[in-house]
Write a protein that holds these residues in place. Sequence first.
Motif, PDB file in Angstrom:
ATOM      1  N   ILE A 295      37.779 -95.426 -18.453  1.00  0.00           N
ATOM      2  CA  ILE A 295      36.430 -95.032 -18.050  1.00  0.00           C
ATOM      3  C   ILE A 295      36.447 -94.566 -16.599  1.00  0.00           C
ATOM      4  O   ILE A 295      36.371 -95.371 -15.668  1.00  0.00           O
ATOM      5  CB  ILE A 295      35.411 -96.182 -18.227  1.00  0.00           C
ATOM      6  CG1 ILE A 295      35.462 -96.747 -19.645  1.00  0.00           C
ATOM      7  CG2 ILE A 295      34.000 -95.691 -17.898  1.00  0.00           C
ATOM      8  CD1 ILE A 295      34.531 -97.935 -19.883  1.00  0.00           C
TER       9      ILE A 295
ATOM     10  N   CYS B 190      34.792 -93.039 -13.392  1.00  0.00           N
ATOM     11  CA  CYS B 190      33.421 -93.016 -12.899  1.00  0.00           C
ATOM     12  C   CYS B 190      33.438 -92.909 -11.385  1.00  0.00           C
ATOM     13  O   CYS B 190      34.260 -93.549 -10.720  1.00  0.00           O
ATOM     14  CB  CYS B 190      32.686 -94.286 -13.324  1.00  0.00           C
ATOM     15  SG  CYS B 190      30.976 -94.308 -12.722  1.00  0.00           S
TER      16      CYS B 190
ATOM     17  N   VAL C  21      30.473 -93.246  -9.523  1.00  0.00           N
ATOM     18  CA  VAL C  21      29.189 -93.758  -9.034  1.00  0.00           C
ATOM     19  C   VAL C  21      29.413 -95.010  -8.186  1.00  0.00           C
ATOM     20  O   VAL C  21      29.428 -96.141  -8.685  1.00  0.00           O
ATOM     21  CB  VAL C  21      28.229 -94.060 -10.210  1.00  0.00           C
ATOM     22  CG1 VAL C  21      26.865 -94.488  -9.670  1.00  0.00           C
ATOM     23  CG2 VAL C  21      28.075 -92.832 -11.095  1.00  0.00           C
TER      24      VAL C  21
ATOM     25  N   CYS D 188      27.158 -98.241  -8.117  1.00  0.00           N
ATOM     26  CA  CYS D 188      27.070 -99.158  -9.253  1.00  0.00           C
ATOM     27  C   CYS D 188      27.896-100.410  -8.990  1.00  0.00           C
ATOM     28  O   CYS D 188      29.004-100.336  -8.465  1.00  0.00           O
ATOM     29  CB  CYS D 188      27.567 -98.470 -10.514  1.00  0.00           C
ATOM     30  SG  CYS D 188      27.489 -99.538 -11.973  1.00  0.00           S
TER      31      CYS D 188
ATOM     32  N   TYR E 221      29.516-102.113 -11.009  1.00  0.00           N
ATOM     33  CA  TYR E 221      30.714-102.160 -11.852  1.00  0.00           C
ATOM     34  C   TYR E 221      31.764-101.138 -11.445  1.00  0.00           C
ATOM     35  O   TYR E 221      32.832-101.060 -12.048  1.00  0.00           O
ATOM     36  CB  TYR E 221      30.339-101.949 -13.326  1.00  0.00           C
ATOM     37  CG  TYR E 221      29.378-102.976 -13.821  1.00  0.00           C
ATOM     38  CD1 TYR E 221      29.724-104.326 -13.825  1.00  0.00           C
ATOM     39  CD2 TYR E 221      28.105-102.623 -14.262  1.00  0.00           C
ATOM     40  CE1 TYR E 221      28.839-105.290 -14.261  1.00  0.00           C
ATOM     41  CE2 TYR E 221      27.210-103.581 -14.692  1.00  0.00           C
ATOM     42  CZ  TYR E 221      27.579-104.904 -14.692  1.00  0.00           C
ATOM     43  OH  TYR E 221      26.705-105.865 -15.115  1.00  0.00           O
ATOM     44  N   HIS E 222      31.447-100.336 -10.419  1.00  0.00           N
ATOM     45  CA  HIS E 222      32.414 -99.336  -9.943  1.00  0.00           C
ATOM     46  C   HIS E 222      33.555-100.037  -9.216  1.00  0.00           C
ATOM     47  O   HIS E 222      33.343-101.000  -8.478  1.00  0.00           O
ATOM     48  CB  HIS E 222      31.695 -98.353  -9.004  1.00  0.00           C
ATOM     49  CG  HIS E 222      32.573 -97.240  -8.541  1.00  0.00           C
ATOM     50  ND1 HIS E 222      33.196 -97.246  -7.321  1.00  0.00           N
ATOM     51  CD2 HIS E 222      32.937 -96.093  -9.158  1.00  0.00           C
ATOM     52  CE1 HIS E 222      33.908 -96.128  -7.195  1.00  0.00           C
ATOM     53  NE2 HIS E 222      33.766 -95.415  -8.292  1.00  0.00           N
TER      54      HIS E 222
ATOM     55  N   CYS F 242      35.494 -97.461 -13.853  1.00  0.00           N
ATOM     56  CA  CYS F 242      34.556 -98.531 -14.179  1.00  0.00           C
ATOM     57  C   CYS F 242      35.353 -99.806 -14.445  1.00  0.00           C
ATOM     58  O   CYS F 242      36.496 -99.747 -14.897  1.00  0.00           O
ATOM     59  CB  CYS F 242      33.770 -98.128 -15.420  1.00  0.00           C
ATOM     60  SG  CYS F 242      32.540 -99.351 -15.919  1.00  0.00           S
TER      61      CYS F 242
ATOM     62  N   LEU G 103      34.054-102.287 -16.435  1.00  0.00           N
ATOM     63  CA  LEU G 103      33.617-102.872 -17.708  1.00  0.00           C
ATOM     64  C   LEU G 103      34.610-102.534 -18.819  1.00  0.00           C
ATOM     65  O   LEU G 103      35.330-101.539 -18.749  1.00  0.00           O
ATOM     66  CB  LEU G 103      32.239-102.337 -18.081  1.00  0.00           C
ATOM     67  CG  LEU G 103      31.093-102.716 -17.144  1.00  0.00           C
ATOM     68  CD1 LEU G 103      29.801-102.043 -17.598  1.00  0.00           C
ATOM     69  CD2 LEU G 103      30.923-104.220 -17.086  1.00  0.00           C
TER      70      LEU G 103
ATOM     71  N   ILE H  12      31.076 -99.249 -22.001  1.00  0.00           N
ATOM     72  CA  ILE H  12      29.781 -98.901 -21.426  1.00  0.00           C
ATOM     73  C   ILE H  12      28.876 -98.337 -22.514  1.00  0.00           C
ATOM     74  O   ILE H  12      29.352 -97.890 -23.565  1.00  0.00           O
ATOM     75  CB  ILE H  12      29.900 -97.871 -20.278  1.00  0.00           C
ATOM     76  CG1 ILE H  12      30.552 -96.578 -20.769  1.00  0.00           C
ATOM     77  CG2 ILE H  12      30.636 -98.461 -19.088  1.00  0.00           C
ATOM     78  CD1 ILE H  12      30.430 -95.417 -19.804  1.00  0.00           C
TER      79      ILE H  12
ATOM     80  N   CYS I 286      24.733 -93.143 -17.987  1.00  0.00           N
ATOM     81  CA  CYS I 286      25.372 -94.435 -18.216  1.00  0.00           C
ATOM     82  C   CYS I 286      24.290 -95.495 -18.147  1.00  0.00           C
ATOM     83  O   CYS I 286      23.715 -95.729 -17.083  1.00  0.00           O
ATOM     84  CB  CYS I 286      26.437 -94.716 -17.182  1.00  0.00           C
ATOM     85  SG  CYS I 286      27.137 -96.356 -17.425  1.00  0.00           S
TER      86      CYS I 286
ATOM     87  N   SER J  33      24.729 -98.598 -18.626  1.00  0.00           N
ATOM     88  CA  SER J  33      25.278 -99.864 -18.143  1.00  0.00           C
ATOM     89  C   SER J  33      25.194 -99.971 -16.625  1.00  0.00           C
ATOM     90  O   SER J  33      25.537-101.007 -16.051  1.00  0.00           O
ATOM     91  CB  SER J  33      26.746-100.001 -18.576  1.00  0.00           C
ATOM     92  OG  SER J  33      26.839 -99.954 -19.984  1.00  0.00           O
ATOM     93  N   PHE J  34      24.741 -98.898 -15.979  1.00  0.00           N
ATOM     94  CA  PHE J  34      24.606 -98.883 -14.525  1.00  0.00           C
ATOM     95  C   PHE J  34      23.728-100.022 -14.028  1.00  0.00           C
ATOM     96  O   PHE J  34      22.658-100.286 -14.571  1.00  0.00           O
ATOM     97  CB  PHE J  34      24.000 -97.548 -14.077  1.00  0.00           C
ATOM     98  CG  PHE J  34      23.621 -97.521 -12.612  1.00  0.00           C
ATOM     99  CD1 PHE J  34      24.547 -97.158 -11.654  1.00  0.00           C
ATOM    100  CD2 PHE J  34      22.339 -97.867 -12.200  1.00  0.00           C
ATOM    101  CE1 PHE J  34      24.215 -97.138 -10.299  1.00  0.00           C
ATOM    102  CE2 PHE J  34      21.992 -97.846 -10.856  1.00  0.00           C
ATOM    103  CZ  PHE J  34      22.934 -97.472  -9.902  1.00  0.00           C
TER     104      PHE J  34
HETATM  105  S1  SF4 Z   1      28.636 -99.095 -15.521  1.00  0.00           S
HETATM  106 FE1  SF4 Z   1      28.481 -96.858 -15.716  1.00  0.00          FE
HETATM  107  S2  SF4 Z   1      27.829 -96.135 -13.700  1.00  0.00           S
HETATM  108 FE2  SF4 Z   1      28.599 -98.212 -13.465  1.00  0.00          FE
HETATM  109  S3  SF4 Z   1      30.753 -97.997 -12.879  1.00  0.00           S
HETATM  110 FE3  SF4 Z   1      30.667 -98.230 -15.105  1.00  0.00          FE
HETATM  111  S4  SF4 Z   1      30.607 -96.147 -15.925  1.00  0.00           S
HETATM  112 FE4  SF4 Z   1      30.072 -96.049 -13.744  1.00  0.00          FE
END
Ligand code: SF4
Length: 58
Positions: A13, A15, A17, A20, A22-23, A30, A32, A35, A52, A54-55
């Motif tokens: 994954i 990402c 962002v 976030c 979870y970044h 990511c 996680l 997502i 996303c 799950s942000f």
């Molecule tokens: S939850 Fe979504 S926005 Fe947050 S780090 Fe993971 S992929 Fe990126």
Amino acid sequence: MMDMNNCQANKSIHCSVEQCRYHCGTDNYCSLNAIQVGTHEKDPTVCQCVDCQSFEKK
Ligand code: SF4
């Protein structure tokens, strides 16, 4: 150098962002295992229409 927050990058994954929670720090991944992706549009036509879900803000 260790990532903050005990971050385990999920290399499946990508990402960018950084806002976030979870970044993964310096890696653009990511943390996680999975997502949820969805849309805020009735009839999505371009990638900007999808999100996303799950942000979570850091
Ligand atoms: S939850 Fe979504 S926005 Fe947050 S780090 Fe993971 S992929 Fe990126």
